[in-house]
Design a protein around this motif. Structure first.
Motif, PDB file in Angstrom:
ATOM      1  N   PRO A 180       0.793  -1.229   0.000  1.00 46.42           N
ATOM      2  CA  PRO A 180       0.000   0.000   0.000  1.00 46.42           C
ATOM      3  C   PRO A 180       0.832   1.290   0.000  1.00 46.42           C
ATOM      4  N   ASP A 181       2.060   1.227   0.437  1.00 43.81           N
ATOM      5  CA  ASP A 181       2.812   2.473   0.626  1.00 43.81           C
ATOM      6  C   ASP A 181       4.298   2.174   0.497  1.00 43.81           C
ATOM      7  N   LEU A 182       4.709   1.841  -0.740  1.00 43.80           N
ATOM      8  CA  LEU A 182       6.090   1.402  -0.927  1.00 43.80           C
ATOM      9  C   LEU A 182       6.998   2.613  -1.142  1.00 43.80           C
ATOM     10  N   ARG A 183       7.582   3.065  -0.041  1.00 43.74           N
ATOM     11  CA  ARG A 183       8.541   4.167  -0.095  1.00 43.74           C
ATOM     12  C   ARG A 183       9.777   3.745   0.662  1.00 43.74           C
ATOM     13  N   ARG A 184      10.844   4.512   0.497  1.00 50.21           N
ATOM     14  CA  ARG A 184      12.012   4.273   1.333  1.00 50.21           C
ATOM     15  C   ARG A 184      11.615   4.512   2.781  1.00 50.21           C
ATOM     16  N   ILE A 185      12.236   3.788   3.685  1.00 43.86           N
ATOM     17  CA  ILE A 185      11.821   3.952   5.087  1.00 43.86           C
ATOM     18  C   ILE A 185      12.978   4.420   5.955  1.00 43.86           C
ATOM     19  N   TYR A 221       2.506  13.844   2.690  1.00 42.57           N
ATOM     20  CA  TYR A 221       1.331  14.708   2.722  1.00 42.57           C
ATOM     21  C   TYR A 221       0.315  14.291   1.658  1.00 42.57           C
ATOM     22  N   LYS A 222       0.833  13.799   0.509  1.00 41.67           N
ATOM     23  CA  LYS A 222      -0.068  13.343  -0.537  1.00 41.67           C
ATOM     24  C   LYS A 222      -0.883  12.157  -0.013  1.00 41.67           C
ATOM     25  N   LEU A 223      -0.179  11.298   0.716  1.00 43.17           N
ATOM     26  CA  LEU A 223      -0.846  10.106   1.221  1.00 43.17           C
ATOM     27  C   LEU A 223      -2.002  10.444   2.149  1.00 43.17           C
ATOM     28  N   ILE A 224      -1.793  11.473   2.936  1.00 43.64           N
ATOM     29  CA  ILE A 224      -2.851  11.747   3.892  1.00 43.64           C
ATOM     30  C   ILE A 224      -3.797  12.820   3.401  1.00 43.64           C
ATOM     31  N   GLN A 225      -3.476  13.460   2.296  1.00 42.72           N
ATOM     32  CA  GLN A 225      -4.309  14.534   1.769  1.00 42.72           C
ATOM     33  C   GLN A 225      -5.761  14.112   1.514  1.00 42.72           C
ATOM     34  N   PRO A 226      -5.989  13.002   0.792  1.00 42.72           N
ATOM     35  CA  PRO A 226      -7.388  12.685   0.448  1.00 42.72           C
ATOM     36  C   PRO A 226      -8.274  12.564   1.681  1.00 42.72           C
ATOM     37  N   LYS A 227      -7.671  12.165   2.799  1.00 41.01           N
ATOM     38  CA  LYS A 227      -8.479  12.019   3.999  1.00 41.01           C
ATOM     39  C   LYS A 227      -8.694  13.364   4.673  1.00 41.01           C
ATOM     40  N   ALA A 228      -7.782  14.302   4.375  1.00 43.35           N
ATOM     41  CA  ALA A 228      -7.966  15.629   4.943  1.00 43.35           C
ATOM     42  C   ALA A 228      -9.020  16.379   4.125  1.00 43.35           C
ATOM     43  N   GLY A 229      -9.216  17.632   4.413  1.00 44.78           N
ATOM     44  CA  GLY A 229     -10.206  18.390   3.656  1.00 44.78           C
ATOM     45  C   GLY A 229     -11.100  19.147   4.589  1.00 44.78           C
ATOM     46  N   ASP A 261      -8.314  16.242  13.180  1.00 42.37           N
ATOM     47  CA  ASP A 261      -9.597  16.907  13.025  1.00 42.37           C
ATOM     48  C   ASP A 261      -9.930  17.436  14.408  1.00 42.37           C
ATOM     49  N   GLY A 262      -9.705  18.703  14.606  1.00 39.32           N
ATOM     50  CA  GLY A 262      -9.793  19.224  15.963  1.00 39.32           C
ATOM     51  C   GLY A 262      -8.642  18.638  16.757  1.00 39.32           C
ATOM     52  N   GLU A 263      -8.983  17.882  17.796  1.00 37.71           N
ATOM     53  CA  GLU A 263      -7.933  17.225  18.568  1.00 37.71           C
ATOM     54  C   GLU A 263      -7.834  15.748  18.244  1.00 37.71           C
ATOM     55  N   THR A 264      -8.725  15.284  17.362  1.00 41.11           N
ATOM     56  CA  THR A 264      -8.802  13.851  17.103  1.00 41.11           C
ATOM     57  C   THR A 264      -7.875  13.457  15.961  1.00 41.11           C
ATOM     58  N   VAL A 265      -7.192  12.347  16.156  1.00 43.19           N
ATOM     59  CA  VAL A 265      -6.273  11.868  15.132  1.00 43.19           C
ATOM     60  C   VAL A 265      -7.054  11.162  14.034  1.00 43.19           C
ATOM     61  N   VAL A 266      -6.870  11.645  12.795  1.00 45.06           N
ATOM     62  CA  VAL A 266      -7.522  10.995  11.662  1.00 45.06           C
ATOM     63  C   VAL A 266      -6.570   9.973  11.055  1.00 45.06           C
ATOM     64  N   ASP A 267      -5.321  10.348  10.969  1.00 45.73           N
ATOM     65  CA  ASP A 267      -4.328   9.428  10.405  1.00 45.73           C
ATOM     66  C   ASP A 267      -2.963   9.767  10.998  1.00 45.73           C
ATOM     67  N   LEU A 268      -2.103   8.768  10.975  1.00 48.79           N
ATOM     68  CA  LEU A 268      -0.775   8.994  11.534  1.00 48.79           C
ATOM     69  C   LEU A 268       0.237   8.174  10.748  1.00 48.79           C
ATOM     70  N   LYS A 269       1.326   8.811  10.370  1.00 54.72           N
ATOM     71  CA  LYS A 269       2.404   8.093   9.677  1.00 54.72           C
ATOM     72  C   LYS A 269       3.691   8.263  10.452  1.00 54.72           C
ATOM     73  N   PRO A 270       4.310   7.179  10.895  1.00 62.52           N
ATOM     74  CA  PRO A 270       5.622   7.322  11.530  1.00 62.52           C
ATOM     75  C   PRO A 270       6.703   7.540  10.466  1.00 62.52           C
ATOM     76  N   THR A 308      14.758  19.404  -3.030  1.00 64.53           N
ATOM     77  CA  THR A 308      13.851  19.461  -1.871  1.00 64.53           C
ATOM     78  C   THR A 308      13.335  18.049  -1.633  1.00 64.53           C
ATOM     79  N   PRO A 309      13.279  17.654  -0.382  1.00 60.02           N
ATOM     80  CA  PRO A 309      12.938  16.258  -0.093  1.00 60.02           C
ATOM     81  C   PRO A 309      11.543  15.877  -0.572  1.00 60.02           C
ATOM     82  N   GLU A 310      11.481  14.693  -1.170  1.00 57.34           N
ATOM     83  CA  GLU A 310      10.182  14.229  -1.667  1.00 57.34           C
ATOM     84  C   GLU A 310       9.383  13.545  -0.570  1.00 57.34           C
ATOM     85  N   THR A 311      10.074  13.156   0.476  1.00 58.66           N
ATOM     86  CA  THR A 311       9.378  12.455   1.561  1.00 58.66           C
ATOM     87  C   THR A 311       8.166  13.249   2.008  1.00 58.66           C
ATOM     88  N   GLU A 312       8.410  14.538   2.189  1.00 61.92           N
ATOM     89  CA  GLU A 312       7.341  15.393   2.710  1.00 61.92           C
ATOM     90  C   GLU A 312       6.127  15.340   1.805  1.00 61.92           C
TER      91      GLU A 312
END
Lengths: 212, 589
Positions: free
Chosen positions: B128-133, B202-210, B244-253, B194-198
């Protein structure tokens, strides 16, 4: 009762608070800077404050404590130094971060290697204090030191120890690690005796046919 | 128990018979398990999990074999009911390695597969999320491949020839670090980059944001970076949180800030040289790390560890567990806002244990105590001005249990602690197993899985102790499991001190600095305080390991962090991370 858990917890803190003053009473103003008090405070029976007033007061380093290797030399009766190191290179080979550099010396006439290092360097920035060099040295020529106060203002030159800086007398080692030293001396004496017996044996054998 | 016991038992039904197409037994000398074709992997792994019951995927790692032009992905699966494991491998073409991802079957493989992608360039189909770690995004090359050379590269294997007999000292930084040694991607300009990680994160979590939370209020979702420099992350570790407010919608380590390629260093070292490096993984539990590494190499060598050495090992490892759990509890309270007092009470006992380590091994934290076939030194005759055995008896019979009871009285019933911890970060048992959670994390979810019982090693089968489990899987239960485990560890220590043979060998054979390890592979694992610590070692019969992989419990346990944090308040994220108990030296390796 709601809140009793917090009260019980506060009771524990109170006990710790009181305990920290019991030592004061026990040693009456001698709580710090006093080896007897330190052993009590830092031992299994210590109940009060566990802090050590570093750097005025320091924890005693146990014998086996290891920090940066040094080289041993025996002092000859005429005052010259006799290096124990034979530059066999085992310490340089076993060193995990490879911080030991040894230059073997050669006999100027025959060109054959002489059992003495021409140069010996340890980069103490790289050294990881694992103690392998001391553990695997077959000649008890390199040992781990206890001196951990090595901060300096210049890391490029001050942190590469050369032979002059590494060399320390056997007596120093004996004072650092009396137990280890005694055990090693026992083994050395045994080996010397064995060697002498062998020599005497060989001499006797060599002499025997001549007399016959 | 015995050092030579195989890690893989023969299946009741041969796997190769089940899947005639594409599964063969691994017949290379010293290897075990099966080689599975990439096309059959998903099907075979599904059967292994569902039909054979190997529901716990412990380790996934890669090995580079340039000679056969292959990269092998090695899986170790176990049953949570206990017993030996199953080892299966997939071989992929080195020039274009593609392997189907097992994340769908075992979600715990997510980070480990990312690591293999990062280190070997193996692409996992369906991940689902194949990036360098661990490496940075602009990095070129795959550092664990055998042909990759790092900056300041000197030689492939230690010992380096420049050290002896003609050793002229020099500092490696005198060599130009920006010379031919550094590889950049084509047309890469370090000054313009400029680092692509960022953007990737952010792209990964963008669709859930809004905009909008669905309610009557119009709100924005917010991205907050916790770390890399943050007191609650226990080191250099970063969490990208969508709020969302104080509630965590998503988290990426985000991790890798402490990455030093421990495994590459390990493959360059000789077998023995790796021992002090293992201290630096989980630096709060160096004895356990030594133990795991020693076990995996001893398994290959077939050495029998002398009786007294086994007792010494168990004693040191259990004391380490107490230290580590004390530390974990102290810092959990720090994360809860009880600043320093509980932490200092907890680490006070650690001081005494470290005194023993220092007097025995020579160092408080970087113990470097164990050797293949035993330990380096016996206990000293005296500790400070006390007989060591008296000190030890006093410590394990009186002091430690009192300290644990006191900690229990101090914290367990505290209403503040309970209200902050109960019901927070709940991890159900099935999920814990699926995510390959290990250690107290797994047992707090009610899974009775402790390697000391499930797959006994060393002499743990001789001691009477309980595996501590709790049913709820929340932060509070993890705290309780740690308290319980410390009590059990004290019990083990008491039995060790009472039953330890006096005198006798502590090392099998003569001390050797250049051990020869027979060719083959070995996976040695122990129950580290943080969870299952495994070392996968491949030897070619030479003096240096061909492959040296660390299955780090802290790293694998982080896979589920995002999952567990969802829906909680941001303040709870800190607590949940504290309850997982990570050490960054081990996460980043």
């Amino acid at each position: 009762m709601y809140g009793s858990g917090i009260l019980a917890g506060l009771g524990v803190t109170l006990k710790h608070f009181v305990d920290s003053y019991v030592d004061d009473l026990k040693f009456l103003g001698q709580r710090y800077y006093n080896p007897a008090s330190l052993n009590q405070r830092q031992g299994t029976r210590g109940k009060g404050v566990f802090t050590v007033q570093f750097p005025e007061e320091k924890l005693p380093t146990p014998e086996r404590f290891r920090f940066i290797p040094f080289l041993l030399y025996d002092e000859k009766p005429d005052g010259t130094h006799d290096d124990r190191c034979t530059s066999c290179g085992i310490c340089a080979k076993v060193c995990p971060p490879q911080c030991i550099w040894i230059k073997r010396s050669n006999d100027p006439v025959t060109g054959r290697p002489v059992p003495q290092p021409a140069a010996f360097y340890i980069d103490i920035d790289i050294c990881m204090n694992c103690g392998y060099c001391a553990e695997y040295c077959p000649f008890d020529a390199i040992k781990m030191d206890h001196d951990y106060e090595l901060a300096s203002f210049d890391r490029t030159s001050a942190h590469i120890f050369d032979k002059q800086k590494l060399d320390k007398p056997v007596a120093y080692y004996a004072s650092l690690r009396p137990t280890d030293y005694a055990a090693e001396e026992l083994v050395r004496a045994e080996e010397e005796a064995k060697k002498a017996a062998k020599k005497a044996d060989a001499a006797a054998k060599a002499a025997a046919p001549a007399t016959a | 128990m015995s050092a030579t016991a195989p890690t893989v038992a023969a299946l009741p039904a041969n796997l190769a018979e089940h899947f005639p197409a594409g599964v063969v037994a691994d017949t290379r000398k010293g290897y075990e398990g099966y080689v599975v074709g990439a096309a059959q992997l998903l099907q075979v792994a599904g059967a292994i999990r569902d039909k054979l019951g190997y529901n716990y995927l412990s380790s996934v790692t890669g090995v580079d074999y340039p000679e056969s032009n292959q990269i092998e992905v090695v899986y170790h699966a176990y049953k949570t009911s206990g017993g030996p494991g199953l080892n299966f491998k997939v071989q992929a073409d080195r020039n274009d390695p593609v392997v189907p991802s097992l994340v769908g079957l075992y979600p715990g493989a997510e980070f480990q597969e990312r690591e293999i992608f990062d280190m070997y360039g193996v692409r996992f189909d369906g991940h689902p999320d194949l990036r360098r770690i661990l490496m940075w995004d602009g990095f070129a090359g795959y550092p664990l491949r055998k042909d990759w050379k790092e900056p300041f590269f000197e030689e492939d294997l230690k010992p380096f020839a420049s050290r002896w007999p003609g050793g002229d000292v020099r500092r490696s930084e005198e060599l130009d670090p920006f010379g031919a040694n550094v590889q950049y991607p084509p047309e890469f300009d370090p000054y313009e980059w400029t680092p692509e990680t960022e953007t990737a994160i952010y792209k990964l979590i963008q669709p859930k944001a809004g905009n909008g939370n669905g309610g009557h209020l119009k709100t924005d979702k917010l991205i907050v970076n916790i770390g890399p420099q943050h007191p609650s992350t226990h080191g250099v570790f970063r969490m990208v949180v969508v709020l969302d407010g104080e509630t965590v919608v998503d988290l990426k380590p985000v991790m890798g800030y402490l990455h030093r390629n421990h495994e590459k260093i390990g493959e360059r070292n000789t077998f023995l040289q790796n021992m002090p490096y293992t201290d630096r993984l989980d630096y709060l539990a160096s004895m356990s790390n030594n133990h795991a590494y020693a076990l995996s190499v001893e398994r290959l060598m077939g050495v029998k560890v002398p009786e007294r050495a086994e007792y010494l090992r168990v004693l040191m490892v259990e004391l380490t567990r107490i230290c580590s759990h004390m530390w974990a509890i102290g810092f959990l309270l720090n994360d809860l806002g009880a600043f320093q007092t509980p932490a200092l009470y907890a680490i006070k006992e650690r001081e005494l244990i470290l005194d023993l380590f220092e007097a025995t091994a020579g160092s408080r934290m970087m113990c470097n105590y164990m050797r293949f076939g035993g330990v380096s030194r016996d206990l000293p005759a005296a500790l400070r001005d006390e007989n060591t055995m008296d000190f030890l008896r006093d410590l394990v019979n009186n002091r430690l249990s009192y300290a644990i009871d006191e900690l229990d009285r101090f914290l367990t019933n505290s209403e503040i602690l309970r209200s902050r911890c109960i019901g927070v970060g709940v991890l159900p048992a099935e999920k814990a197993i699926a995510y390959s959670a290990a250690g107290p994390l797994l047992r707090a979810s009610g899974v009775n899985y402790d390697l000391r019982r499930a797959d006994p090693y060393s002499i743990y089968d001789r001691f009477d102790f309980n595996v501590c489990t709790r049913p709820n899987g929340d932060v509070y239960d993890r705290y309780l499991v740690r308290i319980d485990e410390m009590r059990e560890s004290v019990r083990i220590c008491q039995q060790v001190v009472a039953g330890m043979p006096t005198g006798g060998e502590i090392l099998a054979g003569k001390p050797q600095y250049n051990v020869r390890v027979p060719a083959g592979e070995s996976y040695g694992r122990v129950e580290n305080p943080k969870g299952e610590l495994g070392f996968y070692v491949v030897s070619t019969g030479k003096t240096n390991p061909w492959r040296y992989h660390v299955r780090a419990p802290s790293f694998v346990n982080l896979t589920l962090l995002g999952e567990v944090c969802k829906g909680h308040k941001i303040a709870d994220v800190v607590v949940i991370l504290g309850s997982i108990d990570i050490v960054l030296g081990e996460v980043d390796r």
